[in-house]
Design a protein around this motif. Sequence first.
Motif, PDB file in Angstrom:
ATOM      1  N   MET A   1     101.072  53.687 119.755  1.00  0.00           N
ATOM      2  CA  MET A   1     102.487  53.348 119.570  1.00  0.00           C
ATOM      3  C   MET A   1     102.645  52.369 118.423  1.00  0.00           C
ATOM      4  SD  MET A   1     105.217  51.694 122.271  1.00  0.00           S
ATOM      5  CE  MET A   1     105.524  53.274 123.092  1.00  0.00           C
ATOM      6  N   ALA A   2     103.713  52.514 117.642  1.00  0.00           N
ATOM      7  CA  ALA A   2     103.984  51.610 116.526  1.00  0.00           C
ATOM      8  C   ALA A   2     104.188  50.185 117.035  1.00  0.00           C
ATOM      9  CB  ALA A   2     105.214  52.079 115.759  1.00  0.00           C
ATOM     10  N   VAL A   3     103.915  49.235 116.155  1.00  0.00           N
ATOM     11  CA  VAL A   3     103.981  47.821 116.503  1.00  0.00           C
ATOM     12  C   VAL A   3     105.068  47.146 115.675  1.00  0.00           C
ATOM     13  CG1 VAL A   3     102.742  45.627 116.402  1.00  0.00           C
ATOM     14  CG2 VAL A   3     101.578  47.683 117.199  1.00  0.00           C
ATOM     15  N   TYR A   4     105.878  46.337 116.345  1.00  0.00           N
ATOM     16  CA  TYR A   4     106.913  45.540 115.688  1.00  0.00           C
ATOM     17  C   TYR A   4     106.355  44.138 115.477  1.00  0.00           C
ATOM     18  CZ  TYR A   4     111.494  43.444 114.793  1.00  0.00           C
ATOM     19  OH  TYR A   4     112.552  42.797 114.209  1.00  0.00           O
ATOM     20  N   ALA A  45     106.973  48.742 119.306  1.00  0.00           N
ATOM     21  CA  ALA A  45     108.226  49.029 118.608  1.00  0.00           C
ATOM     22  C   ALA A  45     108.977  50.137 119.334  1.00  0.00           C
ATOM     23  CB  ALA A  45     107.951  49.446 117.170  1.00  0.00           C
ATOM     24  N   PRO A  46     110.281  49.985 119.544  1.00  0.00           N
ATOM     25  CA  PRO A  46     111.059  51.063 120.164  1.00  0.00           C
ATOM     26  C   PRO A  46     111.125  52.273 119.243  1.00  0.00           C
ATOM     27  CG  PRO A  46     112.501  49.332 119.360  1.00  0.00           C
ATOM     28  CD  PRO A  46     111.112  48.816 119.204  1.00  0.00           C
ATOM     29  N   ASP A  84      97.949  47.465 116.448  1.00  0.00           N
ATOM     30  CA  ASP A  84      97.435  46.096 116.379  1.00  0.00           C
ATOM     31  C   ASP A  84      96.320  45.969 115.340  1.00  0.00           C
ATOM     32  OD1 ASP A  84      99.206  45.619 118.411  1.00  0.00           O
ATOM     33  OD2 ASP A  84      97.719  44.841 119.832  1.00  0.00           O
ATOM     34  N   ASP A  85      95.496  47.005 115.209  1.00  0.00           N
ATOM     35  CA  ASP A  85      94.410  46.948 114.231  1.00  0.00           C
ATOM     36  C   ASP A  85      94.954  46.829 112.814  1.00  0.00           C
ATOM     37  OD1 ASP A  85      92.460  47.056 116.165  1.00  0.00           O
ATOM     38  OD2 ASP A  85      92.210  49.236 116.036  1.00  0.00           O
TER      39      ASP A  85
END
Length: 237
Positions: A1-4, A45-46, A84-85
């Motif tokens: 999942m994408a990260v905000y 991220a939503p 996160d990476d």
Amino acid sequence: MAVYVYSIVGTTHLQRLDGLDGVGNPPSTLRTVHTEKLSAVVSDAPEELRPKRRDLAAHQAVQERLMADGTVLPLQFGFTTTDDDAVRAVLEDRTDEFTERLQALEGCAEYHLKAAQDEDALLRQILQESDEARRLNDEIRSGSSSPELPLALGELVSQEVQAREDQLAARVLDALRGFAREERSSQVTGNDFLSASFLVERDNEKSFLGAKRDLAKELGEDFDLRLIGPLPAYSFV
């Protein structure tokens, strides 16, 4: 999942995130990504991220909480990456850059100033002080049928407005920059002749605010100086 990604701090920063929610509906959970010297505050991220009031408020709340405990590199709303990476890789690759910027922002907050002059007052001033503008205006009011006169007056007034606003902007900056560690000018909108951010040391805030008040009194009622702050130092990251 994408990260905000919300912000970057030093690893020694307290990073008190209890009671805060991240962006999204339902709200995401905040967490940190660490390297040896830096930490990034992130959340999932939503799928659809838009600058809605709730999400903007959640983003700002993170910055304000972190600011209360130390220096922060606040990211603008909407910054996302893959995972996160990827966040960790950026922190490692740009450790020196981010560390230097944290040091530059230490003990400071941002203040943003917008300045405008009443348009009618400015036009009156131009007609009073410019012989050529006054002559053209008098000819037009006397009933001259020459179609070139309004165009000539309009061009002259436009040039005068720009020149005077440039001088005013320089005057305002000169009056305040001595109380700030750094400054950044941005694009003006509407009737404003100045839009600028100042990086102000916390120990110097009273002096900066006093200088702004003195300047407002000096300029007079025809001027509108709108100051917002203290803010996270978005303009200086």
